[in-house]
Design a protein around this motif. Structure first.
Motif, PDB file in Angstrom:
ATOM      1  N   VAL A 189      18.222  -1.347   1.793  1.00 15.77           N
ATOM      2  CA  VAL A 189      16.813  -1.103   1.161  1.00 15.77           C
ATOM      3  C   VAL A 189      15.778  -1.403   1.890  1.00 15.77           C
ATOM      4  O   VAL A 189      14.693  -0.640   1.880  1.00 15.77           O
ATOM      5  N   ASP A 190      15.773  -2.296   2.927  1.00 14.87           N
ATOM      6  CA  ASP A 190      14.686  -2.726   3.741  1.00 14.87           C
ATOM      7  C   ASP A 190      14.406  -1.306   4.541  1.00 14.87           C
ATOM      8  O   ASP A 190      13.067  -0.966   4.571  1.00 14.87           O
ATOM      9  N   ALA A 191      15.405  -0.822   4.930  1.00 20.44           N
ATOM     10  CA  ALA A 191      15.181   0.351   5.904  1.00 20.44           C
ATOM     11  C   ALA A 191      14.592   1.522   5.291  1.00 20.44           C
ATOM     12  O   ALA A 191      13.599   2.254   5.788  1.00 20.44           O
ATOM     13  N   ALA A 192      15.026   1.877   4.181  1.00 18.57           N
ATOM     14  CA  ALA A 192      14.789   2.841   3.104  1.00 18.57           C
ATOM     15  C   ALA A 192      13.210   2.749   2.823  1.00 18.57           C
ATOM     16  O   ALA A 192      12.534   3.641   2.785  1.00 18.57           O
ATOM     17  N   ALA A 193      12.936   1.514   2.335  1.00 16.88           N
ATOM     18  CA  ALA A 193      11.612   1.034   2.047  1.00 16.88           C
ATOM     19  C   ALA A 193      10.619   1.086   3.052  1.00 16.88           C
ATOM     20  O   ALA A 193       9.441   1.631   3.016  1.00 16.88           O
ATOM     21  N   THR A 194      10.934   0.729   4.441  1.00 14.15           N
ATOM     22  CA  THR A 194      10.191   1.219   5.490  1.00 14.15           C
ATOM     23  C   THR A 194       9.885   2.621   5.762  1.00 14.15           C
ATOM     24  O   THR A 194       8.604   2.798   6.218  1.00 14.15           O
ATOM     25  N   LEU A 195      10.913   3.250   5.628  1.00 12.68           N
ATOM     26  CA  LEU A 195      10.905   4.621   5.989  1.00 12.68           C
ATOM     27  C   LEU A 195       9.673   5.331   4.908  1.00 12.68           C
ATOM     28  O   LEU A 195       8.699   5.997   5.257  1.00 12.68           O
ATOM     29  N   LEU A 196       9.652   5.016   3.707  1.00 10.22           N
ATOM     30  CA  LEU A 196       8.765   5.404   2.585  1.00 10.22           C
ATOM     31  C   LEU A 196       7.457   4.933   2.924  1.00 10.22           C
ATOM     32  O   LEU A 196       6.603   5.527   2.726  1.00 10.22           O
ATOM     33  N   HIS A 197       7.355   3.511   3.284  1.00 10.48           N
ATOM     34  CA  HIS A 197       6.003   3.121   3.822  1.00 10.48           C
ATOM     35  C   HIS A 197       5.392   3.657   4.797  1.00 10.48           C
ATOM     36  O   HIS A 197       4.194   4.097   5.103  1.00 10.48           O
ATOM     37  N   ARG A 243       4.130   5.449  -2.251  1.00  9.81           N
ATOM     38  CA  ARG A 243       5.073   4.572  -2.908  1.00  9.81           C
ATOM     39  C   ARG A 243       4.875   4.834  -4.609  1.00  9.81           C
ATOM     40  O   ARG A 243       5.920   4.930  -5.103  1.00  9.81           O
ATOM     41  N   TYR A 244       3.566   4.889  -4.905  1.00  6.88           N
ATOM     42  CA  TYR A 244       3.411   5.442  -6.448  1.00  6.88           C
ATOM     43  C   TYR A 244       3.836   6.480  -6.600  1.00  6.88           C
ATOM     44  O   TYR A 244       4.637   6.784  -7.672  1.00  6.88           O
ATOM     45  N   ARG A 245       3.764   7.766  -5.690  1.00  2.00           N
ATOM     46  CA  ARG A 245       4.367   8.963  -6.363  1.00  2.00           C
ATOM     47  C   ARG A 245       6.013   8.958  -6.317  1.00  2.00           C
ATOM     48  O   ARG A 245       6.571   9.406  -7.580  1.00  2.00           O
ATOM     49  N   ALA A 246       6.568   7.891  -5.530  1.00  2.00           N
ATOM     50  CA  ALA A 246       8.030   7.790  -5.732  1.00  2.00           C
ATOM     51  C   ALA A 246       8.498   6.834  -6.926  1.00  2.00           C
ATOM     52  O   ALA A 246       9.381   7.494  -7.479  1.00  2.00           O
ATOM     53  N   MET A 247       7.656   6.150  -7.441  1.00  2.00           N
ATOM     54  CA  MET A 247       7.910   4.982  -8.488  1.00  2.00           C
ATOM     55  C   MET A 247       7.716   6.171  -9.830  1.00  2.00           C
ATOM     56  O   MET A 247       8.464   5.662 -10.718  1.00  2.00           O
TER      57      MET A 247
END
Length: 237
Positions: A51-59, A141-145
């Motif tokens: 999850v950390d890796a996926a979140a980092t890619l998104l950020h 992030r907002y768009r993905a949410m």
């Protein structure tokens, strides 16, 4: 046939030199970093790392399309099949990322409201402005949410309807409770805080979207407060 003396020795030396050269090259070539194996009982750590890796890619990219099983695996130094014991597919990873982002949003909104003090109206203004600020500061992030391109078609993956319909429930409840406090304090004419909170969020979401994709001249800085006043049915005091 003429034999050249020393030829076998020369060939042997060439082979030795070739082997030594190849060994040196293989030793000097760095190998890809691999992730240390978890100790017994630490399987949940790999799930967190995914999850950390996926979140980092998104950020880093602001684009949820960059999050694939392979890109996530590469980010943390594991093979893609190692992900399957923890996540059935890519949408399951994205769901975990989006849930984490909604938790962060709720915390952000709560912090802003608490910093505004005890006045219910001030808390509502602070919460709504913080929401718009979050959308502006974290567009990817907002768009993905809120229904980015990762949003899957049910039945084609491991997600359920409940997985998707409960996203953001905590943040919405916080908005409804803050609006209810305004009503209890006589600062709002709301008779249905839950329904009015949903309407208020829809309006704020629309404003956040328009700010992100257009430069309409009639959208002014005061538009946000006008929306809050009207939809939350705040009095003019």
């Amino acid at each position: 046939m003429t034999h050249t003396r020393g030829a076998p020795a020369t060939i042997f030396l060439r082979k030795i030199t070739s082997v030594n050269t190849n060994d040196a090259a293989s030793q000097s070539t760095p190998k890809p970093a691999s992730r240390a194996r978890n100790r017994r009982g630490e399987g949940s750590r790999l799930r967190d790392d995914i999850v950390d890796a996926a979140a980092t890619l998104l950020h880093e990219t602001g684009d949820e399309r960059t999050i694939t099983l392979r890109s996530v695996a590469r980010k943390i130094g594991i093979s893609a099949p190692s992900i399957y014991p923890h996540f059935a597919d890519q949408p399951a990873i994205m769901l975990a990322v989006v849930r984490r982002e909604f938790t962060a949003l709720e915390s952000h909104l709560r912090t802003a409201a608490n910093a505004a003090g005890d006045d219910a109206r001030d808390r509502l203004y602070a919460l709504c402005r913080a929401y718009l600020g979050y959308a502006e500061e974290h567009p990817g992030r907002y768009r993905a949410m809120f229904g980015g391109q990762w949003m899957p078609t049910l039945g084609e993956n491991s997600l359920t309807a409940e997985d998707l319909t409960t996203l953001g429930a905590g943040a919405m409840q916080l908005l409804a409770e803050t609006l209810a406090d305004c009503g209890a304090a006589g600062q709002s004419a709301t008779t249905d805080p839950q329904a009015d909170a949903v309407t208020l969020w829809v309006c704020l979401h629309g404003l956040a979207h328009q700010r992100a994709v257009s430069r309409m001249p009639w959208i002014e800085p005061s538009t946000a407060d006008a929306i809050i006043d009207r939809v939350a049915r705040l009095d003019s005091a």
